[in-house]
Write a protein that holds these residues in place. Sequence first.
Motif, PDB file in Angstrom:
ATOM      1  N   ASP A  59      34.562  37.853  27.276  1.00 41.38           N
ATOM      2  CA  ASP A  59      35.064  37.511  25.953  1.00 41.38           C
ATOM      3  C   ASP A  59      34.796  36.043  25.650  1.00 41.38           C
ATOM      4  OD1 ASP A  59      36.179  40.086  25.586  1.00 41.38           O
ATOM      5  OD2 ASP A  59      37.954  39.502  26.755  1.00 41.38           O
ATOM      6  N   PHE A  60      34.754  35.725  24.367  1.00 43.69           N
ATOM      7  CA  PHE A  60      34.663  34.334  23.959  1.00 43.69           C
ATOM      8  C   PHE A  60      35.933  33.607  24.355  1.00 43.69           C
ATOM      9  CE2 PHE A  60      35.583  30.888  21.066  1.00 43.69           C
ATOM     10  CZ  PHE A  60      34.385  30.193  21.017  1.00 43.69           C
ATOM     11  N   LYS A  61      35.791  32.403  24.904  1.00 44.58           N
ATOM     12  CA  LYS A  61      36.945  31.577  25.258  1.00 44.58           C
ATOM     13  C   LYS A  61      36.739  30.163  24.718  1.00 44.58           C
ATOM     14  CE  LYS A  61      38.239  34.052  29.488  1.00 44.58           C
ATOM     15  NZ  LYS A  61      38.460  33.942  30.959  1.00 44.58           N
ATOM     16  N   ILE A  67      32.442  21.580  34.865  1.00 44.38           N
ATOM     17  CA  ILE A  67      33.542  22.197  34.113  1.00 44.38           C
ATOM     18  C   ILE A  67      33.005  23.140  33.045  1.00 44.38           C
ATOM     19  CG2 ILE A  67      35.419  21.742  32.484  1.00 44.38           C
ATOM     20  CD1 ILE A  67      35.956  19.128  33.976  1.00 44.38           C
ATOM     21  N   LEU A  68      32.084  22.663  32.231  1.00 37.25           N
ATOM     22  CA  LEU A  68      31.620  23.431  31.080  1.00 37.25           C
ATOM     23  C   LEU A  68      30.748  24.615  31.475  1.00 37.25           C
ATOM     24  CD1 LEU A  68      30.865  20.549  28.566  1.00 37.25           C
ATOM     25  CD2 LEU A  68      32.671  22.269  28.377  1.00 37.25           C
ATOM     26  N   LYS A  69      30.105  24.532  32.623  1.00 32.14           N
ATOM     27  CA  LYS A  69      29.282  25.649  33.087  1.00 32.14           C
ATOM     28  C   LYS A  69      30.087  26.631  33.933  1.00 32.14           C
ATOM     29  CE  LYS A  69      26.307  22.839  34.871  1.00 32.14           C
ATOM     30  NZ  LYS A  69      25.184  22.358  35.704  1.00 32.14           N
ATOM     31  N   GLY A  70      31.328  26.287  34.233  1.00 35.80           N
ATOM     32  CA  GLY A  70      32.177  27.152  35.048  1.00 35.80           C
ATOM     33  C   GLY A  70      33.134  27.969  34.203  1.00 35.80           C
ATOM     34  N   ASP A  71      34.072  28.624  34.884  1.00 34.99           N
ATOM     35  CA  ASP A  71      35.000  29.518  34.196  1.00 34.99           C
ATOM     36  C   ASP A  71      36.124  28.766  33.485  1.00 34.99           C
ATOM     37  OD1 ASP A  71      33.562  31.712  34.998  1.00 34.99           O
ATOM     38  OD2 ASP A  71      34.736  32.025  36.830  1.00 34.99           O
ATOM     39  N   ILE A  72      36.391  27.534  33.879  1.00 31.47           N
ATOM     40  CA  ILE A  72      37.447  26.778  33.201  1.00 31.47           C
ATOM     41  C   ILE A  72      36.974  26.341  31.818  1.00 31.47           C
ATOM     42  CG2 ILE A  72      38.840  24.668  33.250  1.00 31.47           C
ATOM     43  CD1 ILE A  72      38.896  24.881  36.287  1.00 31.47           C
ATOM     44  N   GLY A  73      35.854  25.652  31.782  1.00 30.00           N
ATOM     45  CA  GLY A  73      35.315  25.211  30.498  1.00 30.00           C
ATOM     46  C   GLY A  73      34.710  26.334  29.688  1.00 30.00           C
ATOM     47  N   HIS A  74      34.008  27.246  30.361  1.00 22.38           N
ATOM     48  CA  HIS A  74      33.517  28.488  29.764  1.00 22.38           C
ATOM     49  C   HIS A  74      32.502  28.280  28.643  1.00 22.38           C
ATOM     50  CE1 HIS A  74      33.862  32.771  28.401  1.00 22.38           C
ATOM     51  NE2 HIS A  74      34.227  32.949  29.658  1.00 22.38           N
ATOM     52  N   GLY A  75      32.034  27.063  28.445  1.00 18.91           N
ATOM     53  CA  GLY A  75      31.083  26.821  27.367  1.00 18.91           C
ATOM     54  C   GLY A  75      29.764  27.541  27.574  1.00 18.91           C
ATOM     55  N   TYR A  76      29.211  27.418  28.777  1.00 14.56           N
ATOM     56  CA  TYR A  76      27.947  28.085  29.088  1.00 14.56           C
ATOM     57  C   TYR A  76      28.135  29.595  29.124  1.00 14.56           C
ATOM     58  CZ  TYR A  76      23.300  28.456  31.300  1.00 14.56           C
ATOM     59  OH  TYR A  76      21.980  28.729  31.574  1.00 14.56           O
TER      60      TYR A  76
END
Length: 688
Positions: A107-109, A85-94
Amino acid sequence: MKKIKILSLCILLFTVSCKEEKQKAPKVTSKIVEFDKNAGIVNNTNSPHVKLKSIDIGDCRWTKGFWADKWKTAEEVMIPHMGTILKGDIGHGYNNFKIAAGLKEGDFKGFSWHDGDFYKWMESSLYLYGVSKNEAIIQELDEIIEVIAKAQQDDGYLSTRAIIQDKVEPFTNRRYHELYNSGHLLTAACIHNRVTGKRNFLDIAIKHANYLYDLFVPITDKLKRFGFNQTQIMGLVELYRSTKDKRYLELAEQFINLRGTYEIIDDEMTKGYPIGDMVQERVPFREETEAVGHAVLALYYYAGAADVYAETGEKELLDALDRLWDNVTNKKMYVTGAVGQTHYGRSSRLDKIEEGFIDEYMMPNMTAYNETCANICNSMFNYRMLTLSGDSKHGDIMELVLHNSGLSGISLEGKDYYYSNPLRKIDGALDYEKMNVEFPKRQSYLECFCCPPNLVRTIAKSPGWAYSKSTNGVAVNLYGGNELETTLLDGSSIKLEQESNYPWDGAVNITIKECKSEPFEILLRIPAWAKGSSISVNGKAIDNIVAGSFAKIEQTWKAGDVISLEMPMEVKFVEGHPRIEEVRNQVAIKRGPVVYCIESADVPKNTDIFDVYVSTHKDLKANFRPDFLGGVTTVDGEVLIRKDNGEGMYQEVDQPKFESYQTKLIPYFAWSNRGEGEMTVFMPVVWN
């Protein structure tokens, strides 16, 4: 000659370019750090004011039973799924780090504190590695660390929102939670160093901490109100413990000392976020008597102050911590160990607050907020207080949270999450469309993603909480099937094996596998609820076992010795303090450390959960069900279903009419895993 000059110029420009690139992205190195080699989660081995010292990460592993199952789910499902999740486009953390590093367009999300959530996931993975030694985990994390290094600015600043969004200047408004991100960065980097010996992540943390020190010391009027989301205190203390650089401890203490020393007004630094008690800034820490404001901010603050006390031994700090612990535990904590009674409200000093503490004994059930992060922070605070004091009451609260309001934030499968954890759910009573983090069922993703990684990192590090080192021995803090292999404080080796089906069974056997020949002590935490517990060593009874304390057994041990602990596991009724108006004439059901609830799935169709009563003359019995809800003990027996409820806000009433119904109660942490429905922890009681 002209060609040579042109070539020389090209070489010079290339060299300058390389130097500039090197300044932007510090070279990641794998050399071994020559700092503190101890590897505790809270690395208090050399802290002078701690009674129970940490074991190293990896010294203990869960082997069988409740916590072994949870840890395995964390290893195989929770943490890998969260990483996806976090490394993908949904979580966008990485993605945020890649964009900040110039490796990706976009953009920052996410919320401003999303970097911190990503660090928590990294930290979770490191706890897995500390036990499993799966090198694939480190390979993945080192690739991520390369990106984080490139995102870090030349001066050491590192918060991706401000880096990506040009209009956001560093440390211009505290609502961007930059120091929250800092704290989780420093902590994760210290853990990475402790389990790998590498300093690639630690170098980033040191550079960032040096930036913070230069920024905040000496403090300026502009910045004195920034340290309100106090993860940076814990992170700075851990970095001090790793590096022995006293500047980091000095800065950690400064963030405590600043609170309550300035005028509480709205200004450009605070615009957009509540002030005063909401962020614990109205009263100096050493003078505070009441837990106020945002529960997560408060408990991170207390945990950080406990870390500072461990190093300084300042009595005023400890006195304040004891007062605040008492206020939280005895006047503002739910029976599940949850804290933070409301989403929106006001403090006793009339400040607006969100997600936090309100008046003493004001404990709503249906609208109880009980953010998962706050509950986890309660366990973190109590773990630290346990190490400072050696008092088992702190271990009791830590255990209460772990078995109840901590685990309720995630589904049994490990992929869906609750942000808030109420004690009652009534269909149609709340308009979830108007709420932002309360949901009728667990969610596959929470836009505010702080709680899920906090929960899974707690499960992942739970083996490190199971034991502590005493002055001349070992303390058993948590029960469950595990193996311990560590060294005592005198450097001698010890190996223990614990066998137990706790919390479903109160029997615990601990076998000595290896130990020194000289006498030493083994301390067993006897929970306050476990009155009538008994202990024997090789079949010989040990006297003077007191519930709510550590039982101390000091003798000469040898391989093959067996300690047997029996804790009674009766089903018990628990009532609230008379001033908790919401649960007057109601009881909760508790067995051992586990709190129970009843769901719609276990009562007749169309039954309102309000109509379920318990009777004192109906026997309630424990029944272990290995194939139900992942393997749990239910509490089985008859309840009473009220049949004569009328309508209207008030109504005349005669003796109520009841029908008996055979059913089961389930552990609170396992609710909402069988579809939507109603639920309650507290039920009206009919005394016979």
